[in-house]
Design a protein around this motif. Sequence first.
Motif, short mmCIF file in Angstrom:
data_model
loop_
_atom_site.label_atom_id
_atom_site.label_comp_id
_atom_site.label_asym_id
_atom_site.label_seq_id
_atom_site.Cartn_x
_atom_site.Cartn_y
_atom_site.Cartn_z
N LEU A 34 0.83 -1.20 0.00
CA LEU A 34 0.00 0.00 0.00
C LEU A 34 0.86 1.26 0.00
CD1 LEU A 34 -3.02 0.77 0.14
CD2 LEU A 34 -2.78 0.89 2.62
N GLN A 38 0.51 4.31 -3.05
CA GLN A 38 -0.09 5.50 -2.45
C GLN A 38 0.94 6.61 -2.30
OE1 GLN A 38 -2.18 4.76 1.22
NE2 GLN A 38 -4.09 4.35 0.15
N TYR A 42 0.25 10.12 -4.03
CA TYR A 42 0.05 11.32 -3.22
C TYR A 42 1.14 12.36 -3.48
CZ TYR A 42 -3.40 8.52 -0.69
OH TYR A 42 -4.48 7.74 -0.36
N SER A 79 -3.56 11.92 1.65
CA SER A 79 -4.42 12.54 0.64
C SER A 79 -4.97 13.88 1.10
CB SER A 79 -5.59 11.59 0.31
OG SER A 79 -6.34 11.28 1.47
N ILE A 208 -5.44 -2.06 -4.00
CA ILE A 208 -4.58 -1.15 -4.77
C ILE A 208 -3.47 -1.93 -5.46
CG2 ILE A 208 -2.95 0.76 -4.57
CD1 ILE A 208 -4.72 1.94 -2.42
N SER A 309 -1.90 8.21 8.62
CA SER A 309 -2.84 7.69 7.62
C SER A 309 -3.77 6.68 8.28
CB SER A 309 -2.07 7.03 6.47
OG SER A 309 -2.97 6.31 5.64
N ARG A 312 -3.80 3.30 6.05
CA ARG A 312 -2.62 2.46 6.18
C ARG A 312 -2.50 1.89 7.59
NH1 ARG A 312 -0.85 6.43 2.52
NH2 ARG A 312 0.02 7.80 4.12
N VAL A 356 -5.87 5.79 -7.87
CA VAL A 356 -5.55 5.58 -6.45
C VAL A 356 -5.97 6.80 -5.63
CG1 VAL A 356 -3.65 5.31 -4.80
CG2 VAL A 356 -3.67 3.98 -6.91
N VAL A 357 -5.68 7.99 -6.15
CA VAL A 357 -6.02 9.22 -5.43
C VAL A 357 -7.54 9.41 -5.37
CG1 VAL A 357 -5.81 11.74 -5.45
CG2 VAL A 357 -3.84 10.32 -6.01
N ALA A 360 -9.01 7.32 -2.80
CA ALA A 360 -8.78 7.91 -1.48
C ALA A 360 -9.76 9.04 -1.20
CB ALA A 360 -7.35 8.42 -1.38
#
Length: 554
Positions: A34, A38, A42, A79, A208, A309, A312, A356-357, A360
């Motif tokens: 992850l 990410q 990000y 994010s 992801i 996060s 995470r 991915v963003v 989020a």
Amino acid sequence: MRVSEWVPGIQVVTTYEKKWLPRDLIAGIVLTTLLVPQGMAYAELAGLPPITGLYTSILCLLAYFVFGPSKVLVLGPDSSLGPMIAAVVVPMVMAGGDQEKAVALASVLALLVGIFMTVAAVAKLGFVADLLSHPTQLGYVNGLAVTILIGQLPKLFGFSTEGDGLFDDVKGFVTGLGDTVPAALAIGAGGLAVILVLQKFLPKVPAILVAVVGAIAAVTIWDLDVAVVGPLPQGFPPLTIPLVSLDEFGILAAAAVGITLVSVTDTISTASTFAERNGQEVRGNQEMAGIGAANLAAGLFQGFPVSTSGSRTAVAFAAGAKTQVTGLVGAAAITLMLLFVPGLLKDMPQPMLAAVVIAASFGLADIKGMVRLWRQRRMEFMLALAAFVGVAVVGVLPGIAVAVALSVLNVFRRVWWPYRAVLGKPAGVDGYHDLQQYPDGAQLPGLVMFRFDAPLIFANARTFREEIRHLAQDGTRWILVAAEPITDVDTTAADMLEELDEELNAKGISLVFAEMKNPVKQKIDRYGLTRTIDPAHFYPTLDDAVAAYERSHG
């Protein structure tokens, strides 16, 4: 104070048990799947090269291992901070500007956040997280989610736009739809669908990772004409002292204050959630020290500001993480990849990073929370809506100022116009209660019992005076103030009380207090109010005051 209290990593090392290692290793490997996509996504969200997301992830995990108090919190690129960083960095380097300059600016921003965090920790300023109330946080994150979503849509469709604000981004996206790259849209939309479906129906599957591997395979097998990340630099960046001009430093410092506030608030709330599950206590000031160290470390190695996060941390917790060794494993795994296989992700499509963003941003949004506020308390819903509009329309960083201002104004409003009640004695109920709730409550002729639910200070002294004047009708002999909710009386309010008592005495009305807290009574004495207010007119309970009234007036 023991060194281990400010450097919890020492305690982790000295008390670590071998039986924890397998679980920490597995959790660390799962977490890495992850951290890599990410972190890169990000970084791009923040307007920086993808590699900086990996540098940042490594350094913040190492630093938090040493200085962070939580056993399971995972720090890294976030994010919610990405748009804030981009709002500062991108305009300063201009469109298509120097990436090295952007990295330097972001690194200085991280160093400033780290300094502010560390100073706040030493000064025990963890309470600053309270400056963002839950309704304003809710509006802020929903506005952030919309901003992120709109900003990433062009990349998902394979083209780019230039805009300043939400409306410009929407306009740019709509007008640019004719430049859509079908292959990019297929990769991006397909990857987004995979992530959302797996997270919904198979939450234990690393969604992801599956989407990223599938996207890289599709680009490689079919040689799709899609923008990709490209080869990452091999190795690790050297210790770097970023340099900026004095004017740039001022802008970055102002932005760092907002980022620090958001990071503290997010960390304290996330830490509280997972501390309850682990049976730990949240050490707010030490958490700030840990995040401060993580930002300082990231800023010295071409990184950018980081925060806790929630997603995470949840992955690490679900994978069985026992200690921050999980983060060490993740940092080591990313470092090994950069040292030995930097080309592993060179074919990752840019639309996949956008997916991915966007995924989020869906996780940030809390529509149910807004609906709940609408049903439960309309005023707080309006606060949340105002914070949402502030972020979505004014901008991410000004939106922080709007959210903080709204939170403070809401507190001030409650003190300025607190709840007030006239009390009576309902039949069959002990004590004296609000007549709005018990309209049949009995009142003695000539006695008015009044409750003011706030400290009596300069902001509401006029409100208190006007309420008392309104109650001072013909036939009133005593106005009895149920003073238990009054936790303070400042000098402005004291002057008002002195003038008000003289005004009431001229009408033959006595101002009487019951249940006043001893610290407040001491202030009353110190102000000399008993020169005008009869010292005998302070009673320990309402019953005592009512009994005294009955004795004196029959």
